[in-house]
Design a protein around this motif. Structure first.
Motif, PDB file in Angstrom:
ATOM      1  N   ARG A 231       0.830  -1.207   0.000  1.00  0.00           N
ATOM      2  CA  ARG A 231       0.000   0.000   0.000  1.00  0.00           C
ATOM      3  C   ARG A 231       0.865   1.258   0.000  1.00  0.00           C
ATOM      4  O   ARG A 231       0.621   2.199  -0.763  1.00  0.00           O
ATOM      5  CB  ARG A 231      -0.917  -0.002   1.237  1.00  0.00           C
ATOM      6  N   VAL A 232       1.896   1.287   0.862  1.00  0.00           N
ATOM      7  CA  VAL A 232       2.785   2.450   0.947  1.00  0.00           C
ATOM      8  C   VAL A 232       3.474   2.699  -0.391  1.00  0.00           C
ATOM      9  O   VAL A 232       3.573   3.839  -0.859  1.00  0.00           O
ATOM     10  CB  VAL A 232       3.826   2.250   2.074  1.00  0.00           C
ATOM     11  N   GLU A 233       3.940   1.631  -1.021  1.00  0.00           N
ATOM     12  CA  GLU A 233       4.607   1.757  -2.320  1.00  0.00           C
ATOM     13  C   GLU A 233       3.630   2.254  -3.386  1.00  0.00           C
ATOM     14  O   GLU A 233       3.978   3.058  -4.255  1.00  0.00           O
ATOM     15  CB  GLU A 233       5.200   0.410  -2.738  1.00  0.00           C
TER      16      GLU A 233
ATOM     17  N   LYS B 187      -8.071   5.447   6.551  1.00  0.00           N
ATOM     18  CA  LYS B 187      -6.683   5.808   6.275  1.00  0.00           C
ATOM     19  C   LYS B 187      -6.054   4.992   5.147  1.00  0.00           C
ATOM     20  O   LYS B 187      -5.036   5.390   4.592  1.00  0.00           O
ATOM     21  CB  LYS B 187      -5.832   5.605   7.535  1.00  0.00           C
ATOM     22  N   SER B 188      -6.635   3.866   4.831  1.00  0.00           N
ATOM     23  CA  SER B 188      -5.952   2.918   3.939  1.00  0.00           C
ATOM     24  C   SER B 188      -5.672   3.511   2.559  1.00  0.00           C
ATOM     25  O   SER B 188      -4.577   3.369   2.015  1.00  0.00           O
ATOM     26  CB  SER B 188      -6.766   1.641   3.795  1.00  0.00           C
ATOM     27  N   ASN B 189      -6.688   4.162   1.960  1.00  0.00           N
ATOM     28  CA  ASN B 189      -6.491   4.797   0.645  1.00  0.00           C
ATOM     29  C   ASN B 189      -5.935   3.808  -0.378  1.00  0.00           C
ATOM     30  O   ASN B 189      -5.124   4.157  -1.228  1.00  0.00           O
ATOM     31  CB  ASN B 189      -5.552   6.006   0.788  1.00  0.00           C
ATOM     32  N   PHE B 190      -6.378   2.552  -0.247  1.00  0.00           N
ATOM     33  CA  PHE B 190      -5.858   1.476  -1.101  1.00  0.00           C
ATOM     34  C   PHE B 190      -6.967   0.445  -1.247  1.00  0.00           C
ATOM     35  O   PHE B 190      -7.379  -0.182  -0.252  1.00  0.00           O
ATOM     36  CB  PHE B 190      -4.614   0.874  -0.454  1.00  0.00           C
ATOM     37  N   ALA B 191      -7.473   0.289  -2.460  1.00  0.00           N
ATOM     38  CA  ALA B 191      -8.671  -0.512  -2.695  1.00  0.00           C
ATOM     39  C   ALA B 191      -8.598  -1.946  -2.149  1.00  0.00           C
ATOM     40  O   ALA B 191      -9.527  -2.408  -1.488  1.00  0.00           O
ATOM     41  CB  ALA B 191      -9.003  -0.525  -4.185  1.00  0.00           C
ATOM     42  N   PRO B 192      -7.502  -2.694  -2.404  1.00  0.00           N
ATOM     43  CA  PRO B 192      -7.455  -4.065  -1.877  1.00  0.00           C
ATOM     44  C   PRO B 192      -7.556  -4.118  -0.346  1.00  0.00           C
ATOM     45  O   PRO B 192      -8.196  -5.020   0.209  1.00  0.00           O
ATOM     46  CB  PRO B 192      -6.086  -4.575  -2.354  1.00  0.00           C
TER      47      PRO B 192
END
Length: 285
Positions: A175-177, A257-262
């Motif tokens: 996610r960070v990447e 906070k995730s901001n990442f679909a998976p």
């Protein structure tokens, strides 16, 4: 071990000339709420029965029913002979029919039957009390069985959330990447030359803003505490409900906070498991 608030118990007591049946049914409720359906002659003992049931069941919406069946010649209801005769004499003046038909009409009139108020003796109340105690044993056994099934389901749901959290933790570096690449792509699209040091500083700030390390640690602790509580002698529905609220708070924060679909898909699955937990906890004593 937890106990359910749902249960049913029944007991029958036989005393001279009477058969007394006691039934107890309970459903979930925030407090103790007893609805008593008992014969009028036992009303004076209702407070004692309420205290007995409350001490045993603790919480729940409880229905108490006491049925009395007269098995001997004795009965508390008698024909009011003089009243019935008076009705028959009056009816003779109105209709020309047989005495049998007049009697049928007369016994349906007001005050044709009289019920004598019975005084409850101590031996009789002792039998009732014993029947209530036996019904309480049955309903508590029922509640224990239901509680065992609830406990298995709750532990399964917590285990599912723990497994989903492991996937979240494993996915976090990806996610960070992905956030880093998305920002870099955005910069490239607007064809702007940026200072690499400044970019890294802004990137660190941005990633820190969406960092979920604390939420992951707290969620792990809450899940462990839930299992520890459910296995303790102090386990109760109110405490488990409070812990589940804290679990929900951390799951919601991770999702925002995730901001990442998976990762958000995993959060949705965790929320689904938590909703099932909350539904089940409503029935835990």
């Amino acid at each position: 071990m937890i106990q359910s608030m749902t249960g049913f118990g029944k007991s029958i007591s036989q005393i001279p000339n009477k058969k007394i049946t006691v039934e107890l049914k309970s459903l979930n409720s925030k407090n103790f709420d007893l609805n008593a359906r008992i014969p009028s002659q036992y009303r004076e003992k209702e407070l004692e029965l309420r205290t007995l049931i409350s001490n045993s069941l603790g919480r729940g919406k409880v229905d108490l029913s006491i049925f009395v069946e007269y098995t001997g010649e004795q009965t508390s209801t008698n024909v009011n002979t003089e009243v019935v005769k008076a009705y028959m004499e009056q009816l003779k003046k109105l209709v020309d029919t047989s005495d049998v038909e007049l009697l049928k009409m007369a016994v349906k009139m007001p005050d044709a039957l009289k019920t004598e108020r019975e005084e409850i003796d101590e031996e009789e109340f002792k039998a009732i009390e014993e029947a209530v105690q036996n019904a309480l044993k049955e309903i508590n056994n029922f509640r224990n069985d239901e509680g065992e099934a609830l406990e298995k389901d709750l532990k399964l749901r917590i285990h599912n959330i723990q497994e989903l959290l492991k996937q979240v933790i494993e996915m976090d570096p990806e996610r960070v990447e992905a956030v880093r690449e998305r920002l870099r792509k955005g910069i490239d699209e607007i064809k702007e030359q940026v200072d690499e040091n400044r970019f890294e500083q802004e990137l660190v700030y941005y990633i820190e803003k969406f960092d979920i390390t604390e939420e992951k640690v707290r969620l792990e602790n809450h899940l462990d505490y839930f299992l520890k509580t459910i296995n303790s002698s102090e386990s109760n529905g109110r405490k488990l409900a409070f812990i589940s609220q804290e679990i929900g708070r951390e799951i919601n924060t991770i999702g925002s906070k995730s901001n990442f679909a998976p990762m958000q898909q995993l959060v949705v699955q965790m929320k689904d498991e938590l909703e099932k937990i909350k539904e089940q906890i409503l029935n835990v004593l």
